[in-house]
Structures are given as structure tokens and as C-alpha cells.
Design an enzyme around this catalytic site. Structure first.
Site, PDB file in Angstrom:
ATOM      1  CB  SER A  45      81.676  -0.405  56.823  1.00 32.03           C
ATOM      2  OG  SER A  45      80.426  -0.879  57.245  1.00 32.03           O
TER       3      SER A  45
ATOM      4  CG  HIS B  51      79.127  -3.324  52.973  1.00 40.09           C
ATOM      5  ND1 HIS B  51      78.977  -1.973  53.175  1.00 40.09           N
ATOM      6  CD2 HIS B  51      79.866  -3.773  54.016  1.00 40.09           C
ATOM      7  CE1 HIS B  51      79.579  -1.624  54.291  1.00 40.09           C
ATOM      8  NE2 HIS B  51      80.144  -2.697  54.821  1.00 40.09           N
TER       9      HIS B  51
ATOM     10  CG  ASP C 276      76.464  -0.996  51.071  1.00 37.20           C
ATOM     11  OD1 ASP C 276      75.901  -1.531  52.050  1.00 37.20           O
ATOM     12  OD2 ASP C 276      77.533  -0.364  51.170  1.00 37.20           O
TER      13      ASP C 276
END
Length: 324
Positions: free
Chosen positions: A164, A287, A257
Site C-alpha cells: 500500500s 486490500h 481494491d
């Protein structure tokens, strides 16, 4: 494909976990949780099994803003000899999280890839906006490249990775390494943030109800960017004029996501620039799946994929080094 049943269960659990406590005073409609509240909650990580390793050590690396906390994991004792190294950067939108939140994943990466892992506790926004996190990440990479023997690491066998916002930092550091003459074996990018535009179809389609909330990440992006140029490649690697010469890459994305499209776009740009890259989308998941193999079978599969890619990368670099 439809949401995997494990994903449905996870989202239900996440909704219950983030709900206000019973009896709590009502929250104003437009008022979200404070940064302090979110940091407290993310500190209450889901219970996971943490693999035991023979060497886990907390240490510090000198950084531009002071000592950078690093947790070093080795799957073998130091006396067994030097190991390749992966510098790993946690997610959390540059605002949340720390070394504890990716501790289990770093242990699994170390054991699976047969490498040392350095889990970096970089400075967080809004107290320390851009480029503090990039600077801290680079400080650790540069220190390892400069003196690998200090921590029992093998020279010339260094990779970066992250998930991320940590994937964003890993991609940015890989470009800095290229530009500053530090050769990396690999970059492992797990659902990375690669742009500041926030306008892809996956942003619009999966912005609410799928775990990573688009409004929250936009808020974090604003806190982290703090008025910096949105096209700065250290913020938006996808906007770098040229990606040629960057380290070979693995890019992992999740179907449901908001970051899916920009991660896959980055993989395509790397490939177009002649960078060896393998991208894999995991269907039916959201995610954070990579960090939760106890919940997602796909998370365990993605970890095995990442480990294979790292092992191959370290093997290739070792072979090239011996032939040089």
C-alpha cells in the site's frame, strides 16, 4: 469474479471491529475518527500466529530526522553467514501503522525467501509530511548498501518491498536507487499507491464498502503530500518520466481494491520501459489480504508467490555477482 466468501466474512468482521462501542455518544455526520483514534485501532491488530525465528532484533539507523527504528529478522543465526536482505516498508497511508503491523508478514518473508528482512518504522504524517517517509526509507536502504556486513548481510543482494503506502515508498526508493547508483535485486510492490490522481475506475468502483475507503486514503494523501508537487516521482512513481533501469519488479494487486488500476498501470509502464516485471491480480479479495493469510487463502498464496520471486531475484543477483 464475485467476492470470495472469505472476503465477505472479513468485511463483516471489519465492520464490527470499526463500529463505535455500544453506548458511545453519536458522532456528527461528517466527523470521522481522529488520527489518534485510527492509530489506536490499527494498533489493535487482528490476532495472528507469529513465526519464531532465531534472530529478531530492534535497532536504529541514522536518518535525516533522527534515528529510524528498524526491526531485523534473520531466518538463520548470524554465525551461519551473510544473507540477502529485503528492506520492507509498512502500509497505513503514510499516517498509520508501524513495524508491529507487518511483523508477522516480515517473519514469513524472511523464513520463506531465506533472507534477512529490515522492517522500517519511518516517520509518519501529518507530524512529518512528505518527503520524511521517503527520506527515512532511503536512509535504511543506503545504510545497508554501504555497509551490509554490519548486520550480517550479503553485499550486492538487496531488495525493497512494501504494501500500500509502503509499496509507494518501495517504488520511490527503487527509482532513487537507480538514480543514485545503488543496484537493487528486486522491488516487491504489494497493492502499491503509484499516483496522486485518485481517478481510476477502481477508485470510483470500490471506494466504499471494500475495506480501504477512498475518502480516508484521500485524506491521508492530503496530509502526507502537504502541498508538494503531485507529479513528484517520489510521491507518484507512475508519473516518473522514465522507468528504464529500475530494479526488476513483482506487483501484486487485489481485484476489489481502489489501488488495483494504478498498481497494474505501473507494472505495464515498467514492462514498457524494459524492466523485468511479473504482475499478478488476486481475484475476489480486497486490500490487506496479503497481510492476513489466516483469513485469506489468497493471502497465503500471494506470500508464496512473493517468496518465489524474491528467491529467484536473489539467486540471479548472486550468480551475476560471481560471474563479474
Amino acid at each position: 469474479m464475485p467476492l470470495h466468501p472469505q472476503t465477505v466474512s472479513f468485511l463483516e468482521m471489519l465492520s464490527a471491529w470499526t463500529a463505535p462501542p455500544e453506548g458511545a455518544p453519536p458522532v456528527e455526520e461528517d466527523a470521522g475518527p481522529t488520527i489518534e483514534e485510527m492509530r489506536r485501532r490499527i494498533g489493535e491488530v487482528f490476532p495472528v500466529d507469529r513465526r519464531q525465528l532465531p534472530h529478531v532484533e530492534d535497532l536504529a539507523v541514522r536518518g535525516p530526522g533522527g534515528p529510524v527504528t528498524v526491526r531485523l529478522y534473520r531466518p538463520e543465526p548470524v554465525e551461519r553467514g551473510p544473507l540477502p536482505a529485503l528492506v520492507y516498508l509498512h502500509g497505513g497511508g503514510w499516517v498509520l501503522g508501524g513495524v508491529d503491523n507487518v511483523d508477522a508478514a516480515c517473519r514469513d518473508l524472511a523464513a520463506g525467501a531465506g533472507c534477512a528482512v529490515l522492517n522500517v518504522g519511518y516517520r509518519l504524517a501529518p507530524e512529518n509530511p512528505f518527503p520524511a517517509a521517503v527520506d527515512d526509507a532511503w536512509a535504511v536502504v543506503a545504510a545497508v548498501a554501504r555497509d551490509p556486513a554490519r548486520h550480517g548481510l550479503a553485499p550486492g543482494a538487496l531488495a525493497v518491498g512494501g504494501d500500500s503506502a509502503g509499496g509507494n515508498l518501495a517504488a520511490a526508493v527503487a527509482l532513487l536507487a537507480r538514480d543514485r547508483g545503488v543496484r537493487l535485486a528486486h522491488q516487491l510492490l504489494v497493492y502499491p499507491v503509484t499516483d496522486t490522481a485518485m481517478d481510476t475506475p477502481s477508485w470510483r468502483r470500490y471506494g466504499t464498502g471494500y475495506g480501504l475507503d477512498a475518502a480516508t486514503l484521500a485524506r491521508f494523501m492530503d496530509l502526507y503530500r502537504d502541498g508538494a508537487d503531485p507529479a513528484d516521482p517520489r510521491l507518484a512513481p507512475l508519473r516518473a518520466p522514465d522507468l528504464a533501469g529500475a530494479a526488476p519488479a513483482t506487483v501484486i494487486t487485489a481485484e476489489y481494491d481502489i489501488l488495483r488500476d494504478e498498481g497494474e498501470a505501473y507494472a505495464r509502464r515498467l514492462a514498457a520501459a524494459g524492466v523485468p516485471v511479473e504482475a499478478r491480480r488476486f481475484d475476489g479479495v480486497v486490500h490487506s489480504f496479503f497481510l492476513l493469510p489466516e483469513i485469506f487463502d489468497a493471502g497465503a498464496e500471494a506470500m508464496r508467490f512473493a517468496v518465489r520471486r524474491l528467491r529467484a531475484a536473489f539467486g540471479d543477483q548472486a550468480a551475476e555477482g560471481s560471474a563479474a
